[in-house]
Design a protein around this motif. Sequence first.
Motif, short mmCIF file in Angstrom:
data_model
loop_
_atom_site.label_atom_id
_atom_site.label_comp_id
_atom_site.label_asym_id
_atom_site.label_seq_id
_atom_site.Cartn_x
_atom_site.Cartn_y
_atom_site.Cartn_z
N VAL A 1 0.82 -1.21 0.00
CA VAL A 1 0.00 0.00 0.00
C VAL A 1 0.85 1.26 0.00
CG1 VAL A 1 -1.95 -1.12 1.13
CG2 VAL A 1 -0.25 0.05 2.52
N LEU A 2 2.14 1.12 0.15
CA LEU A 2 3.01 2.29 0.20
C LEU A 2 3.69 2.59 -1.13
CD1 LEU A 2 4.73 1.81 3.69
CD2 LEU A 2 2.90 3.40 3.08
N GLY A 3 3.39 1.81 -2.18
CA GLY A 3 4.01 2.17 -3.45
C GLY A 3 4.28 1.03 -4.40
N THR A 4 4.15 -0.22 -3.97
CA THR A 4 4.39 -1.36 -4.85
C THR A 4 3.09 -2.11 -5.07
OG1 THR A 4 6.67 -1.64 -4.07
CG2 THR A 4 5.64 -3.53 -5.12
N HIS A 5 2.61 -2.14 -6.31
CA HIS A 5 1.38 -2.86 -6.61
C HIS A 5 1.65 -4.36 -6.69
CE1 HIS A 5 -0.03 1.12 -8.08
NE2 HIS A 5 -1.17 0.67 -7.58
N VAL A 6 0.82 -5.13 -6.02
CA VAL A 6 0.85 -6.58 -6.15
C VAL A 6 -0.30 -6.96 -7.08
CG1 VAL A 6 0.80 -8.78 -4.97
CG2 VAL A 6 1.79 -6.78 -3.83
N ILE A 7 0.05 -7.50 -8.25
CA ILE A 7 -0.92 -7.74 -9.31
C ILE A 7 -1.07 -9.23 -9.56
CG2 ILE A 7 -1.40 -7.37 -11.76
CD1 ILE A 7 0.24 -4.78 -11.55
N ASP A 8 -2.30 -9.71 -9.51
CA ASP A 8 -2.60 -11.10 -9.86
C ASP A 8 -2.89 -11.14 -11.35
OD1 ASP A 8 -3.52 -13.65 -10.23
OD2 ASP A 8 -4.99 -13.60 -8.61
N ALA A 9 -1.96 -11.66 -12.12
CA ALA A 9 -2.11 -11.67 -13.58
C ALA A 9 -3.24 -12.58 -14.03
CB ALA A 9 -0.80 -12.12 -14.23
N ASP A 10 -3.68 -13.51 -13.19
CA ASP A 10 -4.72 -14.46 -13.57
C ASP A 10 -6.12 -13.94 -13.26
OD1 ASP A 10 -2.67 -16.30 -14.26
OD2 ASP A 10 -2.51 -16.88 -12.15
N ALA A 11 -6.22 -12.81 -12.56
CA ALA A 11 -7.53 -12.30 -12.17
C ALA A 11 -8.24 -11.68 -13.37
CB ALA A 11 -7.38 -11.26 -11.06
N PRO A 12 -9.55 -11.88 -13.49
CA PRO A 12 -10.29 -11.22 -14.58
C PRO A 12 -10.14 -9.70 -14.47
CG PRO A 12 -11.64 -12.90 -13.51
CD PRO A 12 -10.42 -12.73 -12.66
N GLY A 13 -9.85 -9.05 -15.57
CA GLY A 13 -9.69 -7.59 -15.54
C GLY A 13 -8.38 -7.13 -14.98
N ALA A 14 -7.35 -7.98 -14.96
CA ALA A 14 -6.04 -7.58 -14.45
C ALA A 14 -5.51 -6.41 -15.27
CB ALA A 14 -5.06 -8.75 -14.53
N PRO A 15 -4.77 -5.51 -14.65
CA PRO A 15 -4.30 -4.32 -15.36
C PRO A 15 -3.27 -4.65 -16.44
CG PRO A 15 -3.31 -4.44 -13.19
CD PRO A 15 -4.36 -5.51 -13.24
N GLY A 16 -3.03 -3.65 -17.29
CA GLY A 16 -2.13 -3.84 -18.42
C GLY A 16 -0.72 -4.21 -18.02
N ALA A 17 -0.30 -3.82 -16.82
CA ALA A 17 1.06 -4.15 -16.37
C ALA A 17 1.27 -5.66 -16.25
CB ALA A 17 1.35 -3.48 -15.02
N ALA A 18 0.18 -6.42 -16.20
CA ALA A 18 0.31 -7.89 -16.12
C ALA A 18 0.38 -8.54 -17.49
CB ALA A 18 -0.88 -8.46 -15.35
N ARG A 19 0.23 -7.74 -18.54
CA ARG A 19 0.20 -8.29 -19.89
C ARG A 19 1.52 -9.02 -20.21
NH1 ARG A 19 -0.45 -3.81 -22.24
NH2 ARG A 19 -2.68 -3.70 -21.78
N GLY A 20 1.42 -10.24 -20.66
CA GLY A 20 2.61 -11.01 -21.03
C GLY A 20 3.30 -11.68 -19.87
N ARG A 21 2.84 -11.46 -18.64
CA ARG A 21 3.45 -12.10 -17.47
C ARG A 21 2.71 -13.42 -17.23
NH1 ARG A 21 6.89 -8.47 -18.88
NH2 ARG A 21 6.32 -6.35 -18.29
N THR A 22 3.24 -14.47 -17.74
CA THR A 22 2.56 -15.77 -17.70
C THR A 22 3.27 -16.73 -16.76
OG1 THR A 22 3.84 -16.56 -19.58
CG2 THR A 22 1.74 -15.46 -20.05
#
Length: 704
Positions: A649-670
């Motif tokens: 919450v202080l500056g690093t996003h934790v992104i679940d690439a498998d979640a529906p609607g994941a943000p573009g930053a997860a694109r290609g991270r398989t």
Amino acid sequence: MPNRLTGQSSAYLRQHADNPVAWQPFDDAAFAEAVRRDVPVFLSVGYAACHWCHVMAHESFEDPEVGAYLDEHFVPVKVDREERPDVDAVYMSATQLLTRQGGWPMSVFLTPDGRAFHAGTYFPPRPAHGMPSFRQVLEAVTEAWATRRGELEQAADAVARAVAGQAEDLRTALAAGAVPVPAAGDGPDPTAAALEVLLQEEDPVHGGFGGAPKFPPSTVLPLLERIAAGPGGPAAEQARGLLGRTLGAMRVSALFDQVGGGFYRYSVTREWSLPHYEKMLYDNAQLLRAYARAAAREPGRGDERTAAGTAAFLLRELRLPGGAFASSLDADSPSADGDVHSGEGAFYVWTRAELAAVLGPERGTAVADLMGVAAGRAQPLHPGRVLDEEEQALWDAARPELAAARAARPAPARDDKVVAGWNGLAVTALAEAGVLLEDPALLLAAEEAAGHLWEVHWDGGRRRLARTSHAGSAERSIEGLLEDYALLAEAFLALYRATGATAWLRRARTLADAAEERFSHPDPDPDPGGGEQAPGRVWSDLADVPAPLLAAGGSGRAQPLDDVTPAGAAVLAAVLVELWALDEDEARARLVPSLLGPLQLLARRSPRAAGRALTVQAELGSAPAHVVLAGGTAEDKLEARRAVGPAAVLGTHVIDADAPGAPGAARGRTAPGGRFTVYVCRDFACRAPVHTVAELREELAAGD
């Protein structure tokens, strides 16, 4: 003409529903009635927690003779400034131009089309201290309207021109000192200039900024935090020290309710020893966030205790059925027969005798000495310094007993009006505090409040956000301001950071898009040399400006400066920066300069009024950081999120690439073969993937 305030979302308006005055809300019907009768509008502006608003109401608006005179000669209009800050801002400018002062209650006399020609604040029921009585003012205005109408019209025209000119002068001055928002490392750093000014403005003895009255500098604290968290060096060290001194001074002062938690509106004295006792949601939300973040960055200073106490106050005293939060607690306590604990601040103060009655003579005397209670006086409890271990133990044992005794006193009234933007501040603070303080109940409260706001305030069919609601019903006639859209979008992003649930991200995108649609339009006179840094957008705080405000000199243009809450344009800029980082959408980033304004000038002249915009500019100079999770089990991803810890919450996003609607930053991270895979990314570039939480911890440590 009946009183039309029954059933309004504002508690302040409902407080006047039984007055012998035919109060009208600020709407087209009220001004149409003034035109039909050809009489002035008497505009009365206040808010539920305002002490002198209550005084004038009791002295004048509850008087049947005053009510009859008002109804005969005027169309009386009552406005809650918290519900309609647009109305308050325009007519406060007029009041200050006419009287050289301002405040609430605000009393303004308008032409039937909305132009101000006479104004004041509180008027007594009888002449006193050189002030005319309220009845005398009404009679003088009535006579002037009947016999000197032309003079009043000329005065109204002059005031409207001055209000419009005042706003234009500000825009001209800002434009004259404007420079393009520099890219990272390009040109002078406005945050450095702002820090220099803030250090000069600090009260070196008592902490905080300026003299009396002294307000919590809520909107500038994120700027100090951002500078302190930046690259090492003198600036970071100076900002860290200034932030620590400011938070430290407030948490041991009378500004903080040492018994029940939460902060009061401001201190009457420079040394923070005598508060003005109203408690506002927007103050407590912003300060909760500041103390929770400070506790995470520098544990052991007492910030965690203050954050926890403030969060507990919010949940205990401002939380409403359905999960949203009320606007405020009154400064006054209701009177009871023979009860000494009524009136302004009475609920919160103690005498030495009262402390002894609750705690016993010996402990009562010790607590009175510790908390600065002088003999013969009722005072707020505060130590004014950091307690040692023994003193803290004494206070920790006494505080629950005092809280229980205080609960038996007549409690201040609560304004149950739900303001969308202020609730956005609360959701953001609780979501972050839930992670930083490791308290799941706070995160759950944030999710419940956010869900309520989306269900009640958002009209998906019309893509409109209502500013206020009451008892689960939105006031659809009052659309949210830019700050409401922006602060709620920011809250949804905070929940996405805290939980990883993409539903919150989708809602943030929706509100950001709606804000662009509702509050911006192409600049009719764009800067031909602006290039990509100036996309040619003009922003407004209002989606639609009511005709009376236009007549009075208002324009609805976005206010570049923070007030008690951060400027809506600056918050939207922060939202767009975060969405740009998450979705890698350059179109959002190109809108940011048009929202931030002339930072170089603001940094040098009024950094305390531009803290949020300067914070966004500082964030533009830092590289986005992501931890992208793919494959594996839900437990793998939960453990990875725990490994990231407060940074989530202080500056690093934790992104679940498998979640529906994941943000573009997860694109290609398989995840090849479905194997649990973690990518640690900064500035849109990722390191080689790892496959265990232990390896993730090593990657994070290497990045530090």
